[in-house]
Design an enzyme around this catalytic site. Structure first.
Site, PDB file in Angstrom:
ATOM      1  N   CYS A 183       0.838  -1.198   0.000  1.00 22.05           N
ATOM      2  CA  CYS A 183       0.000   0.000   0.000  1.00 22.05           C
ATOM      3  C   CYS A 183       0.877   1.255   0.000  1.00 22.05           C
ATOM      4  O   CYS A 183       1.879   1.336   0.692  1.00 22.05           O
ATOM      5  CB  CYS A 183      -0.955   0.095   1.176  1.00 22.05           C
TER       6      CYS A 183
ATOM      7  N   ARG B 153       3.863  -0.075  -4.813  1.00 22.24           N
ATOM      8  CA  ARG B 153       3.626  -0.677  -3.501  1.00 22.24           C
ATOM      9  C   ARG B 153       2.335  -1.491  -3.441  1.00 22.24           C
ATOM     10  O   ARG B 153       2.085  -2.208  -2.475  1.00 22.24           O
ATOM     11  CB  ARG B 153       3.568   0.418  -2.431  1.00 22.24           C
TER      12      ARG B 153
ATOM     13  N   TRP C  13      -2.705  -2.739  -1.706  1.00 19.20           N
ATOM     14  CA  TRP C  13      -2.383  -4.156  -1.869  1.00 19.20           C
ATOM     15  C   TRP C  13      -3.294  -4.865  -0.876  1.00 19.20           C
ATOM     16  O   TRP C  13      -3.133  -4.725   0.336  1.00 19.20           O
ATOM     17  CB  TRP C  13      -0.918  -4.421  -1.554  1.00 19.20           C
TER      18      TRP C  13
ATOM     19  N   ASN D 115      -1.850   1.686   5.690  1.00 20.69           N
ATOM     20  CA  ASN D 115      -0.950   0.645   5.198  1.00 20.69           C
ATOM     21  C   ASN D 115      -0.635  -0.256   6.383  1.00 20.69           C
ATOM     22  O   ASN D 115      -0.279   0.245   7.449  1.00 20.69           O
ATOM     23  CB  ASN D 115       0.336   1.290   4.662  1.00 20.69           C
ATOM     24  N   GLY D 116      -0.797  -1.569   6.212  1.00 22.25           N
ATOM     25  CA  GLY D 116      -0.496  -2.493   7.302  1.00 22.25           C
ATOM     26  C   GLY D 116      -1.687  -3.383   7.604  1.00 22.25           C
ATOM     27  O   GLY D 116      -2.594  -3.514   6.781  1.00 22.25           O
TER      28      GLY D 116
ATOM     29  N   GLU E 289      17.709 -17.211  -8.268  1.00 20.33           N
ATOM     30  CA  GLU E 289      17.276 -15.844  -8.592  1.00 20.33           C
ATOM     31  C   GLU E 289      16.746 -15.766 -10.032  1.00 20.33           C
ATOM     32  O   GLU E 289      15.750 -15.085 -10.292  1.00 20.33           O
ATOM     33  CB  GLU E 289      18.456 -14.876  -8.367  1.00 20.33           C
TER      34      GLU E 289
ATOM     35  N   LYS F 242      12.927 -14.548 -10.838  1.00 19.17           N
ATOM     36  CA  LYS F 242      12.602 -13.435 -11.737  1.00 19.17           C
ATOM     37  C   LYS F 242      11.539 -13.866 -12.742  1.00 19.17           C
ATOM     38  O   LYS F 242      10.590 -13.142 -13.022  1.00 19.17           O
ATOM     39  CB  LYS F 242      13.846 -12.936 -12.497  1.00 19.17           C
TER      40      LYS F 242
ATOM     41  N   GLU G 268       8.080 -14.357 -11.085  1.00 22.23           N
ATOM     42  CA  GLU G 268       7.458 -13.102 -10.671  1.00 22.23           C
ATOM     43  C   GLU G 268       6.789 -12.360 -11.801  1.00 22.23           C
ATOM     44  O   GLU G 268       5.700 -11.834 -11.626  1.00 22.23           O
ATOM     45  CB  GLU G 268       8.535 -12.153 -10.119  1.00 22.23           C
TER      46      GLU G 268
ATOM     47  N   HIS H  81      19.210 -36.451  -8.001  1.00 19.71           N
ATOM     48  CA  HIS H  81      18.541 -37.027  -6.826  1.00 19.71           C
ATOM     49  C   HIS H  81      17.028 -36.855  -6.906  1.00 19.71           C
ATOM     50  O   HIS H  81      16.340 -36.964  -5.896  1.00 19.71           O
ATOM     51  CB  HIS H  81      19.099 -36.407  -5.547  1.00 19.71           C
TER      52      HIS H  81
ATOM     53  N   LYS I  58       5.959  -4.158  -4.053  1.00 19.20           N
ATOM     54  CA  LYS I  58       7.400  -3.967  -3.885  1.00 19.20           C
ATOM     55  C   LYS I  58       7.833  -4.116  -2.432  1.00 19.20           C
ATOM     56  O   LYS I  58       8.849  -4.714  -2.138  1.00 19.20           O
ATOM     57  CB  LYS I  58       7.759  -2.570  -4.401  1.00 19.20           C
TER      58      LYS I  58
END
Ligand code: AGP
Length: 614
Positions: free
Chosen positions: A2, A27, A75, A101-102, A484, A488, A491, A507, A609
């Site tokens: 947010c 955000r 968000w 926000n939160g 990574e 990427k 995402e 394995h 983010k």
């Protein structure tokens, strides 16, 4: 998660707030909304979906002129991404509006209390309890700042709240606990926001708010208190980057721009780290050398990409310092009752400096009397503030949700820390440290070399447009690079992608390999024990089973070449530094493929983010 913006001053509040929300959208982008204070009360507009939906609505029906208001990009946590759940939320009388926000953890009991008094809720959000509680206080005669202090005293969890009261023009009140908030100080105008990017266009003077503080803002000033009303010290600072750093500068995506910024970001992170005698100095480390010498265990704690940077760092730190180093996912850390003592050094890595899981890990570590060093890219964020020391990465603002320059600069900062510890503890000679620093200083030029040849990767992305699944392999520091590369791709391309240690494949995961499956393999530089040769064997194993191999190997690696369906050549660098160049083609590949698939690269679905909830 947010993004929040508030403005009070002579300009059009709608223009300033929408401009700020554009830069806060990274955000969260489930909905957006704005409330302005006018002579006839509050005017509110909010819309589900991206900010563009709200902008279209405002173009058709603009809000009345006002120079005082608040805005939000969401968000979603409590309640789906609908118009009704979008912020701002108003109190039952329509007098007070709030953005948040939160997560308010005790919202259910507060909501029950208010409903028992006859308050009818208009949304499913936790935020609305704050709006209704503030409204109740204001209707009872409390000034907005007093109302905010009272309400904050009743809330549990994480919150930044910003409120306006229609009966108090020219005044915004904000509060924070476990969630970010900064004040922008202009001339005759003031801003509040989750992040300085929201107001960087107007001022570069900012004030950071501490934990459990309330700020009351008018066009001419601000007053900070604790939740219980005592005056609190404020911490003004100057922002050392400008608007151009927060804009795309001709690129289609922030992510692409940030990939290309990596040589500069790494160079800046290395800048000014040597004294006149050539010794490594980390001015920000405010921990006594004697205490650093006593350290008998290092624990790196981080999330996502920052966790992978930590995995890379482990190899170097253990090698240079001979101190055991563990790497932990922050959200798992405190729940497994880790063995942390006063001689444990906890290193946290966070680009945003606001990641709730990492912050909680820091608090847990400090409760056990461990020293905490933060590696962070955001000046004045909560994580560096709550740590004993900080090493800032100087990457500039990272806006693309998929971290790129964050990763490479975090690795560099970890390396600086590792070499500093080696210097203090005497596990490396001064000339060895200087040689390594010399090599590190050449990395930006080597990164540039990779970027100069990146067209080959764009071609590769075109070739793989129809793929549903891809694998990534690496050994040693190449393993976190593989992780990574896969992250990427997940995402922003929404494809099935997994990273494995190359030796682990046989394995189990090798069963996934079938004809034509693309497998990216990071091959270590030649000549490091048997590491290189083992990976070349692993390439042959998957190729024999039909995989299409994309091999990232150093220039002149003739042993790897015959087994590469596609060969991406990397400049020669020492093994420990290879992640800094090897990750670039993987970042670029994900960006390019997501673009070809028509995805929003900077705002991938379901993500945000800055993850400020646990
Ligand atoms: C990376 O591409 C991610 N978006 C994510 O994994 C991120 O690295 C993680 O959430 C940690 O964020 P931080 O560095 O701001 O703490």
């Amino acid at each position: 998660m947010c993004g929040i913006v508030g403005y009070v001053g002579p300009r059009s509040a709608q223009d300033v707030i929408i401009g700020g929300l554009r830069r806060m959208e990274y955000r969260g982008y489930d909905s957006a909304g704005i409330a302005v204070v006018t002579d006839s009360g509050l005017a509110v507009a909010k819309k589900a979906g991206k900010l563009a939906n709200l902008i279209t609505e405002l173009a058709d029906s603009p809000l009345p002129p006002s120079s005082h208001g608040i805005g939000h990009t969401r968000w979603a946590t409590h309640g789906g991404p609908t118009d009704g759940n979008a912020h701002p939320h108003a109190s039952y009388s329509g007098r007070v509006a709030v953005v948040h926000n939160g997560i308010i953890e005790n919202f259910a009991s507060l909501r029950a209390e208010l409903e028992a008094e006859g308050v009818v809720f208009a949304s499913e959000t936790d935020t609305e309890v704050a709006a209704q509680l503030l409204g109740r206080e204001a209707e009872g005669g409390a000034a907005l700042a007093d109302a905010m202090r009272t309400v904050c005293g009743r809330l549990e969890g994480a919150f930044t709240l910003v409120a306006v009261d229609a009966r108090t023009p020219g005044r915004i009140v904000a509060a924070r606990r476990n969630s970010p908030l900064v004040v922008g100080v202009g001339e005759g105008e003031m801003f509040v926001a989750s992040d300085v990017a929201a107001f960087i266009e107007y001022t570069r003077e900012a004030v950071e708010l501490g934990q459990d503080q309330v700020v009351e803002v008018t066009p001419d000033g601000y007053a900070v208190t604790t939740f219980t009303g005592e005056p609190a010290p404020s911490h003004p600072y100057h922002i050392d980057w400008d608007l151009s750093a927060a804009e795309k500068g001709g690129y289609d995506w922030f992510m692409r721009k940030e990939i290309f910024e990596q040589p500069r970001a790494v160079a800046d992170t290395l800048l000014g780290r040597l004294d006149a005698e050539g010794n490594l100095v980390l001015d920000e480390i405010r921990i006594d050398d004697a205490e650093l010498r006593r350290v008998d265990k290092i624990v790196i704690v981080a999330c996502g990409t920052a966790f992978y940077a930590g995995l890379v760092a482990k190899y170097a730190i253990e090698h240079w310092t001979r101190v055991p180093c563990e790497v932990e996912i922050a959200s798992e850390f405190r729940y497994r009752d880790p063995i942390i003592t006063p001689t444990t050094l906890v290193v946290t890595i966070s680009q945003s400096g606001e990641t709730a899981d990492t912050l909680m890990a820091i608090r847990h570590a400090r409760e056990q009397n461990a020293k905490v060093i933060a590696i962070c890219n955001t000046n004045g964020a909560t994580i560096p503030r709550e740590s004993d020391a900080v090493i800032y990465t100087h990457a500039g603002p990272e806006i693309g949700v998929a971290s790129t320059k964050g990763f490479t600069t975090q690795i560099v900062a970890c390396y600086l820390l590792g070499l500093y510890l080696a210097q203090v503890r005497g596990t490396k000679f001064g000339d060895e440290i200087r040689d390594l620093l010399d090599e590190l200083e050449q990395i930006p030029a080597k990164m540039q070399q990779v970027l100069d040849g990146i067209d080959q990767v764009a071609e590769l992305a075109r070739r793989f447009v129809g793929q549903r699944s891809l694998l990534f392999l690496g050994r040693h520091v190449g393993y976190p690079v593989a992780l990574e590369g896969a992250l990427k791709l997940k995402e922003i391309s929404y494809l099935h992608a997994e990273g494995f240690p190359a030796g682990e494949l046989k394995h189990g995961p090798i069963a996934l390999v079938e004809e034509g499956l693309p497998i990216f393999v990071v091959v270590p530089p030649q000549g490091r024990d048997q590491l290189h040769d083992k990976v070349v064997s692993n390439i042959q194993e998957v190729r024999a089973r039909g995989a299409l191999t994309v091999v990232l190997a150093e220039q002149g690696d003739e042993e790897a070449r015959p087994f590469a369906d596609v060969l991406i050549e990397l400049p020669h660098v020492p093994t420990l530094f290879q992640p800094l160049v090897a990750v670039i083609p993987l970042q670029f590949f994900a960006c390019e493929l997501a673009t070809l698939l028509g995805h929003d690269v900077d705002q991938p679905r379901n993500l945000a983010k800055s993850v400020t909830v646990e």
